[in-house]
Design a protein around this motif. Structure first.
Motif, mmCIF file in Angstrom:
data_model
loop_
_atom_site.group_PDB
_atom_site.id
_atom_site.type_symbol
_atom_site.label_atom_id
_atom_site.label_comp_id
_atom_site.label_asym_id
_atom_site.label_seq_id
_atom_site.Cartn_x
_atom_site.Cartn_y
_atom_site.Cartn_z
ATOM 1 N N TRP A 116 0.203 1.455 2.363
ATOM 2 C CA TRP A 116 -0.077 2.860 2.624
ATOM 3 C C TRP A 116 0.343 3.207 4.035
ATOM 4 C CZ3 TRP A 116 -5.253 5.151 4.375
ATOM 5 C CH2 TRP A 116 -5.915 4.314 5.237
ATOM 6 N N PHE A 117 0.557 4.510 4.262
ATOM 7 C CA PHE A 117 0.877 5.017 5.590
ATOM 8 C C PHE A 117 -0.388 5.600 6.198
ATOM 9 C CE2 PHE A 117 5.013 5.399 3.439
ATOM 10 C CZ PHE A 117 5.808 4.704 4.347
ATOM 11 N N LYS A 118 -0.617 5.326 7.475
ATOM 12 C CA LYS A 118 -1.732 5.939 8.197
ATOM 13 C C LYS A 118 -1.245 6.341 9.580
ATOM 14 C CE LYS A 118 -3.810 1.892 10.332
ATOM 15 N NZ LYS A 118 -5.070 1.207 10.577
ATOM 16 N N GLY A 166 -0.192 -5.403 2.374
ATOM 17 C CA GLY A 166 -1.059 -6.540 2.100
ATOM 18 C C GLY A 166 -2.515 -6.120 2.113
ATOM 19 N N GLY A 167 -3.399 -7.079 2.240
ATOM 20 C CA GLY A 167 -4.831 -6.794 2.254
ATOM 21 C C GLY A 167 -5.355 -6.488 0.863
ATOM 22 N N VAL A 213 -8.245 -2.832 3.169
ATOM 23 C CA VAL A 213 -8.978 -3.678 4.106
ATOM 24 C C VAL A 213 -8.091 -4.875 4.427
ATOM 25 C CG1 VAL A 213 -11.019 -5.117 4.431
ATOM 26 C CG2 VAL A 213 -11.190 -2.963 3.176
ATOM 27 N N GLY A 214 -7.892 -5.132 5.712
ATOM 28 C CA GLY A 214 -7.007 -6.219 6.109
ATOM 29 C C GLY A 214 -5.564 -5.754 6.047
ATOM 30 N N GLY A 215 -4.668 -6.664 5.822
ATOM 31 C CA GLY A 215 -3.254 -6.321 5.772
ATOM 32 C C GLY A 215 -2.626 -6.353 7.150
ATOM 33 N N GLN A 216 -1.348 -6.086 7.193
ATOM 34 C CA GLN A 216 -0.590 -6.104 8.446
ATOM 35 C C GLN A 216 -0.089 -4.696 8.741
ATOM 36 O OE1 GLN A 216 2.745 -8.753 8.449
ATOM 37 N NE2 GLN A 216 2.995 -8.616 10.648
#
Length: 72
Positions: free
Chosen positions: A56-58, A6-7, A34-37
């Motif tokens: 994405w993965f972080k 999301g975001g 930016v944002g998202g869960q």
């Protein structure tokens, strides 16, 4: 790893064409979201991400293997 879904995409880096010059219409790419869960994912997890949802993965800890299937 942590999966963010999301975001909004931030700092678009989507290529205009493939190396052979054909238009790149596959997906959007960006440096971050930016944002998202955020969700922590680990071995054995199965994740379904709907079409056109940024993701994405972080915070990847060590080797991280995943199997990706895209459908249209």
């Amino acid at each position: 790893a942590t999966l963010v879904t999301g975001g909004q995409l931030k700092d678009d880096i989507t290529p205009r064409t493939f190396p052979d010059g054909t238009p790149f219409n596959e997906s959007k790419m960006a440096r971050s979201i930016v944002g998202g869960q955020s969700r922590r994912v680990s071995q054995g997890d199965v994740i379904v991400i709907p079409n056109n949802v940024p993701h994405w993965f972080k915070d990847i800890d060590g080797p991280f293997w995943f199997f990706n299937v895209k459908t249209r």
